[in-house]
Design a protein around this motif. Structure first.
Motif, short mmCIF file in Angstrom:
data_model
loop_
_atom_site.label_atom_id
_atom_site.label_comp_id
_atom_site.label_asym_id
_atom_site.label_seq_id
_atom_site.Cartn_x
_atom_site.Cartn_y
_atom_site.Cartn_z
N ASP A 16 0.87 -1.17 0.00
CA ASP A 16 0.00 0.00 0.00
C ASP A 16 0.91 1.23 0.00
O ASP A 16 1.46 1.62 1.03
CB ASP A 16 -0.90 0.00 1.24
CG ASP A 16 -1.91 1.15 1.24
OD1 ASP A 16 -1.57 2.22 0.72
OD2 ASP A 16 -3.02 0.96 1.77
N ALA A 17 1.09 1.82 -1.17
CA ALA A 17 2.10 2.86 -1.33
C ALA A 17 1.79 4.10 -0.50
O ALA A 17 2.70 4.67 0.12
CB ALA A 17 2.23 3.25 -2.81
N ARG A 18 0.54 4.50 -0.46
CA ARG A 18 0.22 5.71 0.31
C ARG A 18 0.41 5.48 1.80
O ARG A 18 0.87 6.37 2.53
CB ARG A 18 -1.22 6.16 0.02
CG ARG A 18 -1.37 6.87 -1.33
CD ARG A 18 -2.56 7.80 -1.31
NE ARG A 18 -2.66 8.58 -2.53
CZ ARG A 18 -3.46 8.28 -3.54
NH1 ARG A 18 -4.23 7.21 -3.48
NH2 ARG A 18 -3.50 9.05 -4.62
N GLN A 19 0.07 4.31 2.27
CA GLN A 19 0.29 3.99 3.68
C GLN A 19 1.78 3.97 4.00
O GLN A 19 2.22 4.53 5.01
CB GLN A 19 -0.33 2.63 4.03
CG GLN A 19 -0.21 2.26 5.50
CD GLN A 19 -0.81 0.90 5.80
OE1 GLN A 19 -0.41 -0.11 5.22
NE2 GLN A 19 -1.80 0.87 6.69
N GLN A 20 2.58 3.35 3.12
CA GLN A 20 4.02 3.32 3.32
C GLN A 20 4.62 4.72 3.26
O GLN A 20 5.52 5.05 4.04
CB GLN A 20 4.68 2.43 2.27
CG GLN A 20 4.43 0.94 2.44
CD GLN A 20 5.04 0.42 3.73
OE1 GLN A 20 4.33 0.11 4.69
NE2 GLN A 20 6.35 0.33 3.77
N ALA A 21 4.12 5.54 2.35
CA ALA A 21 4.63 6.90 2.23
C ALA A 21 4.34 7.71 3.48
O ALA A 21 5.10 8.61 3.85
CB ALA A 21 4.03 7.58 1.01
N SER A 22 3.24 7.39 4.15
CA SER A 22 2.88 8.09 5.37
C SER A 22 3.66 7.59 6.57
O SER A 22 4.12 8.37 7.41
CB SER A 22 1.37 7.92 5.62
OG SER A 22 1.00 8.48 6.85
N GLN A 23 3.85 6.27 6.67
CA GLN A 23 4.49 5.67 7.83
C GLN A 23 6.02 5.72 7.76
O GLN A 23 6.69 5.97 8.76
CB GLN A 23 4.02 4.23 7.99
CG GLN A 23 2.54 4.10 8.32
CD GLN A 23 2.10 2.65 8.41
OE1 GLN A 23 2.82 1.73 8.05
NE2 GLN A 23 0.89 2.45 8.92
N ASN A 24 6.57 5.44 6.60
CA ASN A 24 8.03 5.42 6.44
C ASN A 24 8.36 6.02 5.07
O ASN A 24 8.69 5.29 4.13
CB ASN A 24 8.57 3.99 6.55
CG ASN A 24 10.08 3.96 6.75
OD1 ASN A 24 10.77 4.93 6.42
ND2 ASN A 24 10.58 2.87 7.29
N PRO A 25 8.26 7.34 4.95
CA PRO A 25 8.37 7.98 3.63
C PRO A 25 9.70 7.74 2.92
O PRO A 25 9.71 7.55 1.71
CB PRO A 25 8.14 9.46 3.94
CG PRO A 25 8.39 9.61 5.41
CD PRO A 25 8.00 8.31 6.03
N LEU A 26 10.81 7.75 3.63
CA LEU A 26 12.10 7.58 2.96
C LEU A 26 12.24 6.16 2.40
O LEU A 26 12.71 5.97 1.28
CB LEU A 26 13.26 7.88 3.91
CG LEU A 26 14.67 7.77 3.30
CD1 LEU A 26 14.80 8.67 2.07
CD2 LEU A 26 15.74 8.11 4.34
N ALA A 27 11.81 5.16 3.16
CA ALA A 27 11.86 3.79 2.68
C ALA A 27 10.96 3.60 1.47
O ALA A 27 11.33 2.94 0.50
CB ALA A 27 11.46 2.82 3.79
N CYS A 28 9.78 4.21 1.51
CA CYS A 28 8.85 4.13 0.38
C CYS A 28 9.46 4.79 -0.85
O CYS A 28 9.44 4.22 -1.95
CB CYS A 28 7.53 4.78 0.74
SG CYS A 28 6.33 4.85 -0.62
N LEU A 29 9.99 6.00 -0.68
CA LEU A 29 10.60 6.72 -1.78
C LEU A 29 11.75 5.91 -2.40
O LEU A 29 11.86 5.79 -3.62
CB LEU A 29 11.11 8.08 -1.30
CG LEU A 29 11.92 8.91 -2.31
CD1 LEU A 29 11.09 9.23 -3.54
CD2 LEU A 29 12.42 10.20 -1.64
#
Length: 303
Positions: free
Chosen positions: A21-34
Motif C-alpha cells: 500500500d504505497a500511500r500507507q508506506q509513504a505516510s508511515q516510512n516515507p524515505l523507505a517508500c521513496l
C-alpha cells in the motif's frame, strides 16, 4: 501542481511491481517508500532516447498525461525531463512534498547550458536529491542534500554531493550543488552535473526540452540509447546496469562489464530492444529512423 488519479497511480505501481500500500508506506516510512519506488522505477522505466529516432515527428511532450500514456501505457521511458517530470507527478500523487530544479551537465569542454532536471524531495525537514534520469552514472536512490555526503551507487561506483563555488563563477560567494562520481575506490572523482535550489517552472523546462530534443549537438539527438538498472534477486536494490548504446548491448554487474550483443542492422537493434527492455516498436516507429545519421545500415544498403 499536477498529480495522477488513483486509478493511474495504481496502474503505475502495478507497472513497476510495487506490491504494498504505497500511500500507507509513504505516510508511515516515507524515505523507505521513496527509495523502494525509485529502485523499482529505474529497473522498469528506461532512460532512453528512442522517440528522437524512431518517430516521424521526433518531438517530446512534457505534459503529464502524455508522459503517463508513453511510460505506463506503452511501456517506454524517456530522457531526464520526461522521466523526472513524470516521477514528480507520481511522488505528489503519493503525498510527497517536492519541487523541480534545473542543472547543467559537465561535458569534455566544461559545463553546458541548462540541460538537466532533478527533483528535490523534503522528508521531515531533510531535503533529498531524487534523479531518475541521468543514466549509468546517476544516483539510484535518494541522496540527502548535505555538503560532502558520499554514498554507494551501483557498486563499486560511489557518488558525492558538494555545495561549492564553480571555477567560472564571477562572484566567489556563489554556491551550487555539485554531483560527482568515482568509478572505483582508486579512480579520481569526476563532476557529472550541478544543480541549483531555485524552483524551475514548467515553462523553463519547456525551453530546455525544446533545445535538448532539437539541437544537432544534443547527445540524445545523436545517439540511440536505452538503459535501466538491474535489481538484486530480492529486489532490495540495484546491483548492475543494462545499457543499449548505438550498436551494442552491455551488461555491467559490479565491476565486471561485458558486451552481450552487437548488431549491424536496424532489424537486430529493434529485436534487442524487445528482448532486453520489453520495448516493441511499431512498423511506423521503425520507419521513422530511415535516413537519419543514427540509422544502422546493413552492409549493402538500408537495414
Amino acid at each position: 501542481m499536477p498529480t495522477y488519479t488513483d486509478e493511474e497511480l495504481a496502474l503505475y505501481l502495478e507497472h513497476i511491481g510495487y506490491r504494498q500500500d504505497a500511500r500507507q508506506q509513504a505516510s508511515q516510512n516515507p524515505l523507505a517508500c521513496l527509495t523502494d519506488v525509485q529502485h523499482l522505477h529505474m529497473a522498469r522505466v528506461p532512460f532512453e532516447s528512442l522517440s528522437l529516432h524512431y518517430s516521424r515527428h521526433r518531438l517530446l511532450s512534457l505534459e503529464p498525461e502524455d508522459l503517463f500514456n508513453k511510460i505506463v501505457g506503452n511501456g517506454r521511458g524517456g530522457y531526464c525531463m520526461e522521466v523526472n517530470t513524470f516521477f514528480a507527478c507520481i511522488l505528489r500523487s503519493l503525498g510527497f512534498t517536492l519541487y523541480s530544479v534545473g542543472g547543467r551537465v559537465k561535458g569534455v569542454d566544461g559545463y553546458k547550458g541548462w540541460d538537466h532536471m532533478v527533483n528535490i524531495v523534503t522528508i521531515n525537514s531533510q531535503r533529498y536529491l531524487v534523479d531518475v534520469g541521468f543514466g549509468s552514472n546517476g544516483a539510484p536512490h535518494p541522496v540527502p542534500l548535505e555538503d560532502g555526503h558520499e554514498f554507494v551507487g551501483v557498486a563499486p561506483t560511489r557518488g558525492r554531493l558538494q555545495y561549492r563555488n564553480l571555477e567560472f563563477h564571477i562572484d566567489p560567494n556563489q554556491r551550487v550543488w555539485v554531483y560527482s562520481v568515482q568509478e572505483n575506490e582508486t579512480a579520481p572523482w569526476r563532476d557529472m552535473y550541478h544543480f541549483v535550489e531555485t524552483e524551475f517552472m514548467a515553462g523553463d523546462f519547456e525551453v530546455m526540452n525544446l533545445r535538448t530534443m532539437t539541437t544537432p549537438q544534443s547527445f540524445f539527438v545523436q545517439s540511440v540509447m536505452c538503459m535501466c538498472t538491474v535489481l538484486s534477486e530480492g529486489k532490495e536494490g540495484p546491483v548492475g546496469l543494462l545499457i543499449l548504446h548505438r550498436d551494442y548491448v552491455k551488461r555491467r554487474m559490479g565491476a565486471e562489464s561485458e558486451i552481450i550483443e552487437q548488431f549491424e542492422s536496424e532489424e537486430q537493434r529493434v529485436k534487442a530492444l524487445e528482448r532486453y527492455f520489453g520495448i516493441m516498436l511499431s512498423p511506423k516507429e521503425q520507419s521513422g529512423i530511415r535516413g537519419l545519421a543514427s540509422e544502422l545500415r546493413a552492409k549493402g544498403g538500408h537495414a
